[in-house]
Every structure is written in C-alpha cells, then in structure tokens.
Scaffold this active site. Structure first.
Site, PDB file in Angstrom:
ATOM      1  N   GLY A 107       3.970  -9.564  -9.651  1.00  0.00           N
ATOM      2  CA  GLY A 107       3.131  -8.812  -8.873  1.00  0.00           C
ATOM      3  C   GLY A 107       1.758  -9.393  -8.892  1.00  0.00           C
ATOM      4  O   GLY A 107       0.702  -8.711  -8.600  1.00  0.00           O
ATOM      5  N   GLU A 120       7.853 -13.749 -12.931  1.00  0.00           N
ATOM      6  CA  GLU A 120       8.618 -13.791 -11.655  1.00  0.00           C
ATOM      7  C   GLU A 120       7.390 -13.604 -10.449  1.00  0.00           C
ATOM      8  O   GLU A 120       7.350 -12.656  -9.722  1.00  0.00           O
ATOM      9  CB  GLU A 120       9.347 -12.390 -11.808  1.00  0.00           C
ATOM     10  CG  GLU A 120      10.480 -12.437 -12.824  1.00  0.00           C
ATOM     11  CD  GLU A 120      11.066 -11.222 -13.081  1.00  0.00           C
ATOM     12  OE1 GLU A 120      10.767 -10.234 -12.348  1.00  0.00           O
ATOM     13  OE2 GLU A 120      11.860 -11.045 -14.045  1.00  0.00           O
ATOM     14  N   PRO A 121       6.712 -14.521 -10.283  1.00  0.00           N
ATOM     15  CA  PRO A 121       5.966 -14.668  -8.712  1.00  0.00           C
ATOM     16  C   PRO A 121       6.807 -14.560  -7.802  1.00  0.00           C
ATOM     17  O   PRO A 121       7.835 -15.419  -7.462  1.00  0.00           O
ATOM     18  CB  PRO A 121       5.122 -15.798  -8.951  1.00  0.00           C
ATOM     19  CG  PRO A 121       6.072 -16.714  -9.724  1.00  0.00           C
ATOM     20  CD  PRO A 121       6.560 -15.979 -10.840  1.00  0.00           C
ATOM     21  N   GLY A 122       6.530 -13.859  -6.750  1.00  0.00           N
ATOM     22  CA  GLY A 122       7.172 -13.906  -5.495  1.00  0.00           C
ATOM     23  C   GLY A 122       6.444 -13.690  -4.214  1.00  0.00           C
ATOM     24  O   GLY A 122       5.973 -14.876  -3.673  1.00  0.00           O
ATOM     25  N   ARG A 123       5.511 -12.989  -4.001  1.00  0.00           N
ATOM     26  CA  ARG A 123       4.535 -12.592  -2.991  1.00  0.00           C
ATOM     27  C   ARG A 123       3.353 -13.746  -3.118  1.00  0.00           C
ATOM     28  O   ARG A 123       2.957 -14.523  -2.195  1.00  0.00           O
ATOM     29  CB  ARG A 123       3.749 -11.403  -3.129  1.00  0.00           C
ATOM     30  CG  ARG A 123       2.759 -10.973  -2.126  1.00  0.00           C
ATOM     31  CD  ARG A 123       1.683 -10.038  -2.668  1.00  0.00           C
ATOM     32  NE  ARG A 123       2.360  -8.824  -3.228  1.00  0.00           N
ATOM     33  CZ  ARG A 123       2.602  -7.835  -2.349  1.00  0.00           C
ATOM     34  NH1 ARG A 123       2.237  -7.649  -1.399  1.00  0.00           N
ATOM     35  NH2 ARG A 123       3.174  -6.675  -2.972  1.00  0.00           N
ATOM     36  N   ARG A 148       5.009  -3.227   6.291  1.00  0.00           N
ATOM     37  CA  ARG A 148       4.220  -2.662   5.198  1.00  0.00           C
ATOM     38  C   ARG A 148       2.881  -1.912   5.640  1.00  0.00           C
ATOM     39  O   ARG A 148       2.503  -1.040   4.958  1.00  0.00           O
ATOM     40  CB  ARG A 148       3.732  -4.105   4.574  1.00  0.00           C
ATOM     41  CG  ARG A 148       4.835  -4.644   3.881  1.00  0.00           C
ATOM     42  CD  ARG A 148       4.374  -5.993   3.073  1.00  0.00           C
ATOM     43  NE  ARG A 148       3.552  -5.500   2.097  1.00  0.00           N
ATOM     44  CZ  ARG A 148       2.441  -5.518   1.754  1.00  0.00           C
ATOM     45  NH1 ARG A 148       1.373  -6.277   2.684  1.00  0.00           N
ATOM     46  NH2 ARG A 148       1.688  -4.977   0.548  1.00  0.00           N
ATOM     47  N   TYR A 162       2.761   1.195   3.547  1.00  0.00           N
ATOM     48  CA  TYR A 162       1.619   1.103   2.461  1.00  0.00           C
ATOM     49  C   TYR A 162       0.288   1.208   3.039  1.00  0.00           C
ATOM     50  O   TYR A 162      -0.348   1.012   2.126  1.00  0.00           O
ATOM     51  CB  TYR A 162       1.882  -0.281   1.683  1.00  0.00           C
ATOM     52  CG  TYR A 162       3.108  -0.434   1.007  1.00  0.00           C
ATOM     53  CD1 TYR A 162       3.970   0.496   0.568  1.00  0.00           C
ATOM     54  CD2 TYR A 162       3.899  -1.660   1.154  1.00  0.00           C
ATOM     55  CE1 TYR A 162       5.243   0.303  -0.062  1.00  0.00           C
ATOM     56  CE2 TYR A 162       5.049  -1.952   0.621  1.00  0.00           C
ATOM     57  CZ  TYR A 162       5.910  -1.035   0.014  1.00  0.00           C
ATOM     58  OH  TYR A 162       6.913  -1.399  -0.334  1.00  0.00           O
ATOM     59  N   CYS A 164       8.495   2.913  19.440  1.00  0.00           N
ATOM     60  CA  CYS A 164       8.524   4.195  19.939  1.00  0.00           C
ATOM     61  C   CYS A 164       7.784   5.267  18.842  1.00  0.00           C
ATOM     62  O   CYS A 164       8.179   6.229  18.253  1.00  0.00           O
ATOM     63  CB  CYS A 164       9.388   4.736  20.633  1.00  0.00           C
ATOM     64  SG  CYS A 164       9.226   6.266  21.342  1.00  0.00           S
ATOM     65  N   TYR A 185       7.663 -10.027   2.314  1.00  0.00           N
ATOM     66  CA  TYR A 185       8.240  -8.646   2.715  1.00  0.00           C
ATOM     67  C   TYR A 185       8.142  -8.415   3.975  1.00  0.00           C
ATOM     68  O   TYR A 185       8.155  -7.113   4.599  1.00  0.00           O
ATOM     69  CB  TYR A 185       7.435  -7.690   1.661  1.00  0.00           C
ATOM     70  CG  TYR A 185       7.569  -7.838   0.185  1.00  0.00           C
ATOM     71  CD1 TYR A 185       8.807  -7.660  -0.176  1.00  0.00           C
ATOM     72  CD2 TYR A 185       6.398  -8.524  -0.409  1.00  0.00           C
ATOM     73  CE1 TYR A 185       8.983  -7.771  -1.654  1.00  0.00           C
ATOM     74  CE2 TYR A 185       6.586  -8.646  -1.832  1.00  0.00           C
ATOM     75  CZ  TYR A 185       7.634  -8.334  -2.226  1.00  0.00           C
ATOM     76  OH  TYR A 185       8.014  -8.391  -3.785  1.00  0.00           O
TER      77      TYR A 185
END
Length: 462
Positions: free
Chosen positions: A273, A315-318, A359, A363, A390, A420
């Site tokens: 995160g 757990e780094p991802g972004r 996103r 978000y 649309c 993402y």
C-alpha cells in the site's frame, strides 16, 4: 491542477525516470520516441519503463533488507501482482530479488509460467475456490493467506486430499485506517478482508476475537503449518505511522498466541500500500524512510513484549510498477464547454477511456497528462481528458492545463498508470484492451498484445 511545460530534459514526478522531453518538444521513454511507439504499436497503449520498474524493485528490496538487518532480522519482499502481472513483469520482479504475491488462480498461473518457483509465491483471496487452493497446493506455493474461519477447514481438507501440509498465514484486520478512498482502505472492520483482532467484534460476543480463534484453529490442524500473521491496512498510503501502528497490533497478537499455545510464529507480513505521486509536486513514500521507521517500531515492540524478532515480509505493488508506466493516447474530438462560473473547459477526447483506466471513475483518482508528440507555444487552457465511452463519468484526467492548440491527431500521455490500468481493464462498449509495451535501452517490445475484434467475437458463441 498543473500545466504542460515543453521544457527539454527529464520530466520528473510523476513520470518514470526514463521519460525525457527532447529539444523539439517530443517525448521519449527509455530512449524510444513516443511517436515511434505510436507508429509501431498504435494507441492507446500501456508503456512500461523496464529500467524504472527494476530500479524501484531493487530500491524496496535493498531498503528493507538493510533496515531490518540493522535490528537483527530478515525480510522477504513480495511484488503484489494484482497491480500488474504479466509473464515478463513477474520475471523482472524475481530477477530483482522479489517474490510474487498473487490474488487469484489466473495470477498464480502467470507467475508459474514466468518461472517463479512455487515456494516464492503467495496466494491471497477472501473467497478462494477449491480449484485455486488445489492449484496452489500442487504448485507448492510458499504460503496461502487464510482469510476466514471457514477457510481454515477448507484448506486443511484440501491439503489432506493431496497428502500435504499447507503453509498458511492468517490475515487479520488491525483497525488501523490508512490510505486514500474508502474502497482501498482495508483494515477497518466494515469490509470483506481478514479477521478482526477486536474482542466482541461479532454481535457483542465475549471471548477470543476472530483473528485469535483462526490462529488457534490453524495450530490445531495437523494438515496446516502456521507460518505467521498477515495484515494489510490499505493502499496509496503516504504516512508511515499507519504501518507502525499495525505492526504493534500484529506483534501483540503474535505474543498472545505464543502465551496461549507455546507457538511463536516465525513471520509477520505487514502488507503493502505504499503511496506514489500521481501529480507534479506530490511526494511519494521514500522506501528508506518507511523501512527504517517500520524496522524501528518492530524492534521496539518486540523488546517491550520480550519476544524474538520475527522475519518480516512486505508486498509493494503500485510503488514498484505505478510510476514505471504511462498510457499513450491519440487525441480525437476537442470541444470547449462553458461552465456555470463563466470559465471555459476544453474537453479533450482520446481513443481510450474508462475501459483502460477505471480508477478515476471508481475512486475519483487524480492523474496528470501532457502533450507529448510536439511542442507548443500556445497559451495553456483548462482541460479535461475524457474517453470515448458512452458514459458522462468516462473521465481520465479531471483537470489539467494543456496547450490551447491541442488538436485531433496529437499524442497525449497520462503518467503513473503502470498500476491498476491494465489489471482492471475491461471491454466496456466492446473496446479492445490496449497492448502492454516495454521500453528499454532504446528499443520496445510487446509484452501483452493488443486485443482484436476477432478476440471478442471468438468468445461469443451466439
């Protein structure tokens, strides 16, 4: 709201380190001009700066290994594949010393195809199917993260059917609130992940909290081996205090389990995160700072509790793939619209939209865009970058200053879309999903090809 200056040199935050603007105003990534990328691969296209990805992966591995070595324990860094997982990306992560965290059977299959050993893979999920659990057991994954009391029995039964002992961690919710939008904050009680550490969390019942009951249940099952305790407090977190607070909760739970059973688990996972910059001027989390702060907190709590330090995993991802990516579009319709307050907003429509980046709609995520195919001396105008779907909510960049002469055929890039974008992409309005293109050392290659209409029709059996 930011401008789009055509100043030669490195563009800086929020772009990858390999993005540069040349003297003629055109932009290149990893030594490849965006015009060449568009000509070769078409638009829209996800573009990944391989060197940037690798550097960020090494940065997290090195920062955490160094910080925790100083307090006397080790670290495993798992790349959170849900951010973006392709065969090549999984290989890059492993080559840089990271393990791979998966959240579905499909992600597990990609990691295995990439050659990641099962022992270096974790499987997450709040509602894993029997097939997914069996696939993980058959692959010899290093850990299955159990997310409910019911799943303890399910994993045990499936492990028994295979004649193996399943290595598991129990995911807990610590009550620490962190992150951006409420949908990506994952440690509060009212959400689907994990088991609460709070007593009386269910209908005011007394006794052991769900998290402790799950840990006790795992210890009691010979088909399961309890590796440790897992927590994840949210996404896009920019304040390290949340990780420190969560670590304290988890370490106290670890000590309580040891007091009750004599089992002191070897590992604690503090999740991921870690936040990144999406707009110019924003400051992402620094891996060295967060690693030192968390290592200090873990050491201090263990000293207070009188327990040995556990091995830590993160757990780094972004934080690894987000800044490494951009999405390249071609401009179509440009339309000025009068606003109620008397201003004029220029709507810049591109050839993608919410199907390649959901996103902003999901978000209210903020992104930055720039004109990247040419230079312009035109006065900047207030613009909104929108897609071709649309939906009136089909917005990619809510507000940005773009040159007033932006026109059809221009190349536009949106920064920091490595995480993402592709992984949450859809075929809404039956648009085909863009390719994933890697750039490195002045060359590009396709990692995931562009979908075609034939692909769509092949799935429709009439």
């Amino acid at each position: 709201m930011t401008g789009s200056p055509a100043v030669p040199g490195v563009l800086g935050v929020p772009w990858s380190t390999g993005v540069r603007r040349r003297a003629d105003g055109a932009v290149e990534v990893g030594g490849v001009a965006v015009a060449d990328l568009a000509a070769t691969h078409g638009t829209p296209a996800y573009v990944l700066d391989e060197a940037d990805f690798r550097a960020r992966a090494r940065g997290y591995r090195t920062a955490f290994a160094t910080a925790f070595a100083e307090v006397g324990t080790g670290v495993d860094v798992y790349y959170a594949g849900k951010a973006l997982l392709t065969v090549a990306v999984a290989r890059w992560a492993r080559e840089e010393g990271l393990r791979v965290d998966t959240a579905s059977g499909g992600e597990l299959a990609v990691a295995l195809r990439a050659g990641v050993p099962g022992a270096e893979i974790g499987l997450h999920g709040n509602n894993k199917s029997d097939d997914e659990i069996l696939a993980a057991l058959d692959a010899g994954v290093g850990r299955i993260i159990v997310d409910s009391l019911v799943e303890v029995d399910r994993v045990a039964a499936l492990a028994a059917s295979r004649g193996v002992v399943a290595p598991v961690m129990v995911r807990v919710t610590t009550g620490v609130h962190a992150g951006g939008h409420e949908y990506i904050s994952t440690a509060h009680e009212d959400q689907k992940f994990g088991l609460s550490v709070n007593r009386g969390a269910l209908d005011g019942e007394a006794g052991d909290p769900p998290a402790l009951r799950a840990l006790l249940a795992v210890v009691a099952r010979p088909e399961l081996h309890l590796l440790g305790i897992h927590s994840h407090i949210g996404s896009q977190i920019l304040d390290p205090a949340g990780f420190e607070a969560a670590a304290r909760v988890v370490l106290r739970l670890r000590a309580e389990l040891a007091e009750r059973t004599g089992v002191l688990v070897d590992e604690v996972d503090l999740g991921g995160g870690y936040g990144i910059a999406y707009l110019p001027g924003e400051v992402p989390l620094d891996p060295d700072r967060i690693a030192k702060d968390v290592a200090g907190a873990v050491a201090a709590v263990c000293a207070e509790l009188g327990t040995p330090l556990p091995r830590i995993s993160i757990e780094p991802g972004r934080a690894v793939v987000g800044p490494a990516g951009l999405t390249l579009y071609t401009v179509g319709t440009v339309k000025p619209v009068a606003l109620d307050d008397g201003r004029v907003r220029t709507y810049v429509s591109v050839d993608g939209g919410m199907s390649d980046n959901i996103r902003p709609a999901l978000y209210e995520a903020q992104y930055h865009a720039e004109l990247v195919g040419r230079t312009s001396d035109a006065e900047p105008v207030l613009a909104r970058v929108v897609g071709k779907h649309c939906e009136s909510g089909d917005i990619l960049v809510h507000e940005v200053m773009l040159p007033g002469d932006v026109r059809a055929g221009d190349l536009l890039a949106v920064a920091a879309t490595g995480a993402y974008g592709r992984s949450m992409a859809s075929n809404y309005n039956l648009l085909t999903r863009p390719p994933v293109v890697a750039v490195a050392d002045g060359a590009s290659r396709v990692l995931v090809r562009r979908e075609t209409v034939d692909d769509l029709l092949a799935l429709d059996l009439g």
